[in-house]
Design a protein around this motif. Structure first.
Motif, PDB file in Angstrom:
ATOM      1  N   GLU A 102      24.747  24.369 -32.889  1.00 12.20           N
ATOM      2  CA  GLU A 102      25.374  24.193 -31.704  1.00 12.20           C
ATOM      3  C   GLU A 102      25.379  22.423 -31.515  1.00 12.20           C
ATOM      4  OE1 GLU A 102      23.658  26.333 -28.570  1.00 12.20           O
ATOM      5  OE2 GLU A 102      24.771  27.980 -29.119  1.00 12.20           O
ATOM      6  N   PHE A 103      26.369  21.673 -31.848  1.00 15.58           N
ATOM      7  CA  PHE A 103      26.688  20.398 -31.722  1.00 15.58           C
ATOM      8  C   PHE A 103      26.818  20.149 -30.374  1.00 15.58           C
ATOM      9  CE2 PHE A 103      27.369  21.193 -36.339  1.00 15.58           C
ATOM     10  CZ  PHE A 103      26.719  20.573 -36.863  1.00 15.58           C
ATOM     11  N   GLU A 104      26.301  19.020 -29.579  1.00  9.61           N
ATOM     12  CA  GLU A 104      26.721  18.679 -28.415  1.00  9.61           C
ATOM     13  C   GLU A 104      26.731  17.170 -28.349  1.00  9.61           C
ATOM     14  OE1 GLU A 104      22.916  18.854 -25.678  1.00  9.61           O
ATOM     15  OE2 GLU A 104      24.037  20.882 -25.826  1.00  9.61           O
ATOM     16  N   ARG A 105      27.928  16.510 -27.737  1.00 11.57           N
ATOM     17  CA  ARG A 105      28.027  15.118 -27.632  1.00 11.57           C
ATOM     18  C   ARG A 105      26.992  14.604 -26.507  1.00 11.57           C
ATOM     19  NH1 ARG A 105      33.481  11.996 -26.771  1.00 11.57           N
ATOM     20  NH2 ARG A 105      32.451  10.837 -25.223  1.00 11.57           N
ATOM     21  N   ASP A 106      26.059  13.552 -26.811  1.00 11.23           N
ATOM     22  CA  ASP A 106      25.235  12.909 -25.878  1.00 11.23           C
ATOM     23  C   ASP A 106      25.968  12.449 -25.033  1.00 11.23           C
ATOM     24  OD1 ASP A 106      22.759  12.048 -25.234  1.00 11.23           O
ATOM     25  OD2 ASP A 106      23.053  10.087 -26.142  1.00 11.23           O
ATOM     26  N   GLY A 107      25.432  12.585 -23.549  1.00 14.60           N
ATOM     27  CA  GLY A 107      26.130  12.129 -22.483  1.00 14.60           C
ATOM     28  C   GLY A 107      27.240  13.155 -21.986  1.00 14.60           C
ATOM     29  N   ASP A 108      27.700  14.213 -22.749  1.00  6.43           N
ATOM     30  CA  ASP A 108      28.985  15.038 -22.336  1.00  6.43           C
ATOM     31  C   ASP A 108      28.539  16.452 -22.603  1.00  6.43           C
ATOM     32  OD1 ASP A 108      31.397  15.748 -21.857  1.00  6.43           O
ATOM     33  OD2 ASP A 108      32.299  14.326 -23.036  1.00  6.43           O
ATOM     34  N   ALA A 109      28.289  17.134 -21.730  1.00  9.63           N
ATOM     35  CA  ALA A 109      27.619  18.564 -21.834  1.00  9.63           C
ATOM     36  C   ALA A 109      29.177  19.325 -22.015  1.00  9.63           C
ATOM     37  CB  ALA A 109      27.098  19.129 -20.658  1.00  9.63           C
ATOM     38  N   ASP A 110      30.091  18.844 -21.757  1.00 11.80           N
ATOM     39  CA  ASP A 110      31.506  19.639 -22.006  1.00 11.80           C
ATOM     40  C   ASP A 110      31.854  19.563 -23.338  1.00 11.80           C
ATOM     41  OD1 ASP A 110      31.502  20.647 -19.134  1.00 11.80           O
ATOM     42  OD2 ASP A 110      32.530  18.742 -18.657  1.00 11.80           O
ATOM     43  N   ARG A 111      31.311  18.560 -24.175  1.00 14.65           N
ATOM     44  CA  ARG A 111      31.907  18.469 -25.584  1.00 14.65           C
ATOM     45  C   ARG A 111      30.864  19.290 -26.529  1.00 14.65           C
ATOM     46  NH1 ARG A 111      35.543  14.180 -26.742  1.00 14.65           N
ATOM     47  NH2 ARG A 111      35.797  15.280 -28.746  1.00 14.65           N
ATOM     48  N   GLN A 112      31.305  20.332 -27.035  1.00 16.01           N
ATOM     49  CA  GLN A 112      30.304  21.009 -27.724  1.00 16.01           C
ATOM     50  C   GLN A 112      31.213  21.674 -28.934  1.00 16.01           C
ATOM     51  OE1 GLN A 112      28.641  24.134 -25.354  1.00 16.01           O
ATOM     52  NE2 GLN A 112      26.924  22.769 -24.691  1.00 16.01           N
ATOM     53  N   ARG A 113      30.743  22.018 -30.046  1.00 13.61           N
ATOM     54  CA  ARG A 113      31.063  22.659 -31.277  1.00 13.61           C
ATOM     55  C   ARG A 113      30.022  23.327 -31.888  1.00 13.61           C
ATOM     56  NH1 ARG A 113      33.102  24.377 -35.819  1.00 13.61           N
ATOM     57  NH2 ARG A 113      33.792  23.226 -37.372  1.00 13.61           N
TER      58      ARG A 113
END
Length: 171
Positions: A102-113
């Motif tokens: 699970e990849f998530e963007r630092d500082g943006d919990a809504d941005r996942q892949r």
């Protein structure tokens, strides 16, 4: 009928090893991770207790695998990959494990892949079948070998996967 290799239902099964890792990435890393493909790893086992390994220039001897596109059927990818490598119609015996990243963007919990790598063991094949012109994911395979053990230079997840296929094939 072969078991399905779709990763999400496999993650709910008690008989499939599920490994989950979460990686927090910078914006640039996250954009790169969006292109990481799902992957199918195939443990082709024969009646002599050997597994088919292909030479990967970077990682050494490894189980063959194929990328799975977002709209592709995992089972169809497995059938095509197995036939293009072995030249015979080989069925899937069982899914062995799922690695979920699970990849998530630092500082943006809504941005996942989320990406998946599914390891499946084939039904036992007689002999050591190899296609006349073996390919994996459309690429020619020039170096392959049938072994009844984990190669000495294999380590980490590659060695663990080979060992899992060998153990399950011996049962």
């Amino acid at each position: 009928m072969s078991p399905t290799l779709e990763p999400e239902p496999l993650c709910e099964r008690d008989d499939v090893d599920v490994q989950t890792e979460t990686r927090t990435l910078t914006r640039t890393e996250f954009e790169t991770a969006r292109d990481v493909a799902n992957h199918l790893t195939l443990g082709v086992a024969n009646d002599a207790g050997e597994v088919l390994l292909v030479a990967d220039g970077v990682r050494g001897w490894t189980l063959p695998g194929a990328p799975v596109g977002p709209d592709e059927d995992w089972d169809a990818v497995a059938r095509r990959a197995l036939e293009s490598l072995t030249g015979v119609d080989v069925g899937i015996a069982e899914p062995v494990r799922v690695r979920r990243v699970e990849f998530e963007r630092d500082g943006d919990a809504d941005r996942q892949r989320t990406t998946y790598d599914v390891l499946a063991r084939t039904a036992s094949v007689p002999g050591r079948p190899v296609a006349d012109e073996p390919t994996v994911a459309g690429e020619d395979v020039t170096d392959l070998v049938w072994l009844d053990r984990v190669p000495e230079d294999a380590s980490g997840a590659i060695a663990t996967d080979i060992e899992a296929v060998l153990e399950r094939s011996a049962e």
